[in-house]
Design an enzyme around this catalytic site. Structure first.
Site: not given
Lengths: 384, 288
Positions: A100, A185
């Site tokens: 992530y 992201e």
């Protein structure tokens, strides 16, 4: 402004961030050639919402026929309540590891913050604090190679993957800054055969910077027609799904007005912060927007500071006389020249109050009475 | 007494020749604020309401040193104006302008941190110490001098609460708007600290709203460090998640910044949280 995955990936690609080979389609039939050239593919519905995989918005196919069929299903479906206009079709990746990675703004520390975790590919909110690396960035020096190396070290990456991940972080920070992003992201950033690849991409760009958007930034407009009109008027407006149309001056007081409506047993149809003006034209246009959403009643809450209440009242009377308003309107006026304002309104048959509680309870009662009147009328119809 | 602003503070107005700049310069002068100069590129040599206009802040500071500057320039020029004021030696900066780009705000705050400059805003009505001075756009008539400090994220909601306090005979030491944006200068904690050590302030009203975690952080400070009574009112109880309610900062994102979390944190810190705006006056009265 949120960008669709395929748009964010285009920007990533333009800035040297590796993304899977893929193409976007709005017709299922057009996929066949791409799939016959690329083999197994992932077909990803393009919606502005997370949790798409779990909701069935991502499918896999190995043959052109299968891909066309599955793309057809997605393009006909609603995923998480959103219509799918496009699918992004990408080569299927043999994933070794999922990371992530995000850069956003820490409002409290007033700085950019980079978030990274080896627990990628899942909802980041579910990742425990100790598995999440958070690193604040000093905007005056930016994100530098040493910091990126330290983050990849903390992640436990080694070899070519570590080098590529560190390089990608620098490029991602560069995108974050040059595109005025609120959020970039990648979830997941995958490692496949020792190389890193942004398998997903999310990007939110600051709405206030439209005048300086980079040339490759597309415009995505999620607003409703009414929200767009309000924006053009410089009014801040959000559509909700309740009964009472609301107009007030100031974001805080508008929020508090909505809260009171709920507290008194009804619900707001919208949020409208009309700012400080008392002009007739602006008032008329704002009311037009409210009336188009067909509320059962209107509540107008004005705190006259520099704006004088009698000016506001006169503007409302003119607007009311020139527009067909056939729902109850309750106005609360307080501040400079409030008495004069209230009496002008009352003389013209508009319910007006100085106290906010009186105004809110009145408008809620009017809405409730209208309901009971409708029920009575329906009962009569049954009897007849 | 008061915090940050008293009648000795000398003020510069950046963007003084614009509509807002002109009008509010007049209002500030009428309130008794000491405005020593205005800045408006290309307009040097003019006067606005008797205040001399300069080309740059540096030039204005060479003629007469100022402590504070208030910015009325358009959003896209705010970064430049803010950096200019800070480099020229301004120590308190009030940024009235709304819609300032987020990245510009981060750069402004970064420089402010390094230069030890206190920033109020962006997207604020400013600061007023009733009876002494004001820097901002708040209506002059609703404030009364007295012992209650007010700190808020929202403008008109502050006016509403102040109007109520004044009507109930409760005056204010200083009233300050932090600003409605996601990134602002002073936080609740910074201001609570100042009120705590201000002998002229006996109790504090904080007006918060959904979004971010400024109220939660303030609650922790109050629990650990604050001796004076705090009464709070919060807006946004009925706001749905994911929708920006007017202010850029007023949004519940990923389950964070909810009304419930703020009420719980403040209540646990001994803060009285008014559930209706008109309860604030009564609560303050009892706390004094």
């Amino acid at each position: 402004m949120k960008l669709f995955e395929y748009m964010a990936k285009e920007i990533f690609r333009n800035n040297g961030i590796p993304v899977p080979n893929g193409r976007v389609f709005s017709q299922a039939g057009d996929l066949a050639e791409f799939v016959s050239q690329n083999g197994a593919v992932a077909i990803k519905s393009q919606i502005l919402s997370g949790g798409r995989g779990k909701a069935g918005g991502i499918k896999f196919a190995t043959t052109p026929e299968e891909a066309v069929a599955k793309a057809g299903e997605l393009l006909a479906a609603d995923i998480k309540g959103l219509k799918v206009d496009k699918v992004l079709v990408e080569e299927k990746i043999a994933i070794d590891q999922e990371i992530y990675l995000a850069i956003t703004v820490d409002g409290t520390r007033r700085k950019p913050v980079l978030l990274a975790s080896m627990a990628g590919g899942v909802d980041i909110e579910q990742v425990p604090e100790e598995k999440l690396i958070k690193r604040l960035i000093d905007v005056s020096i930016g994100l530098n190679p040493y910091a990126a190396r330290e983050i990849t070290r903390q992640l436990g990456l080694t070899g070519s993957a570590a080098k590529e991940a560190a390089d990608l972080m620098l490029k991602l920070y560069n995108v974050f800054r040059t595109y005025d992003a609120e959020l970039v992201e990648i979830n997941p950033l995958v490692i496949a055969k020792g190389h890193v690849l942004a398998a997903d991409a999310k990007m939110t760009i600051d709405d206030e910077c439209a005048y300086r958007y980079q040339p490759d930034v597309p415009i995505v407009d999620e607003r409703t027609e009414a929200e767009r009109k309000a924006r053009d008027l410089g009014i801040s407006y959000v559509e909700l799904d309740g009964e009472i149309g609301v107009m007030a001056n100031g974001a805080g007081i508008t929020m508090a007005t909505l809260d009171l409506i709920q507290e008194f047993g009804s619900s707001p149809r919208n949020f409208m912060d009309a700012g400080g003006g008392s002009g007739e034209e602006a008032t008329a246009k704002a009311l037009e927007i409210l009336l188009e959403t067909k509320p059962k009643a209107l509540l107008i809450n004005i705190f006259g500071g520099i704006t004088r209440c009698d000016d506001v009242a006169r503007a409302f009377v003119k607007v009311k006389n020139s527009m067909e308003i056939n729902i109850p309107v309750v106005i609360r006026l307080v501040g400079t020249n409030e008495e004069a304002g209230i009496s002008i309104l009352r003389e013209n048959g508009i319910d007006s109050y100085k106290k906010i509680d009186e105004a809110v309870s009145k408008v809620v009662a009017l809405v409730k009475n209208e309901d009971s009147a409708a029920v009575v009328a329906a009962g009569d119809a049954v009897k007849a | 007494m008061a915090i940050i602003l008293d009648d000795k503070i000398k003020i510069i107005v950046q963007g003084i020749t614009g509509n807002q700049g002109q009008f509010h310069t007049g209002q500030m002068l009428a309130y008794g604020s000491t405005i020593v100069g205005g800045v408006s590129p290309g307009k040097a040599g003019q006067e606005v309401q008797g205040v001399p206009v300069y080309e740059t802040v540096e030039e204005a500071m060479q003629v007469q040193t100022a402590d504070a500057s208030v910015i009325f320039v358009p959003a896209k020029l705010v970064k430049d104006a803010s950096l200019e004021a800070m480099e020229a030696g301004i120590k308190t900066l009030v940024i009235i302008t709304e819609h300032v780009p987020l990245h510009d705000a981060m750069e402004i705050m970064d420089y402010a941190e390094k230069k030890q400059v206190g920033i109020i805003g962006p997207n604020t009505y400013g600061i007023i110490s009733p009876g002494k001075s004001k820097i901002g756009i708040m209506p002059n008539s609703i404030f009364r001098p007295g012992p209650v400090g007010v700190v808020a994220r929202s403008g008109t909601l502050s006016y509403e609460i102040v109007f109520q306090l004044s009507s109930a005979g409760i005056g204010q030491s200083t009233v300050l708007g932090l600003g409605g944006d996601r990134i602002v200068g002073y936080s609740f904690i910074d201001i609570l600290e100042k009120f705590e050590s201000d002998p002229g302030t006996q109790a504090v009203v904080m007006v918060g709203e959904i979004g971010g975690n400024a109220e939660e952080e303030a609650a922790q400070y109050i629990r650990e460090r604050m001796s004076k009574a705090v009464v709070a009112f919060l807006a946004g109880k009925s706001a749905p998640p994911g929708k920006r309610m007017g202010h850029a900062g007023a949004i519940i994102e990923r389950g964070k910044g909810t009304f419930e979390s703020k009420v719980a944190a403040l209540s646990a810190a001994g803060v009285q949280v008014a559930s209706l705006p008109w309860e604030v006056g009564e609560m303050v009265k009892r706390a004094l």
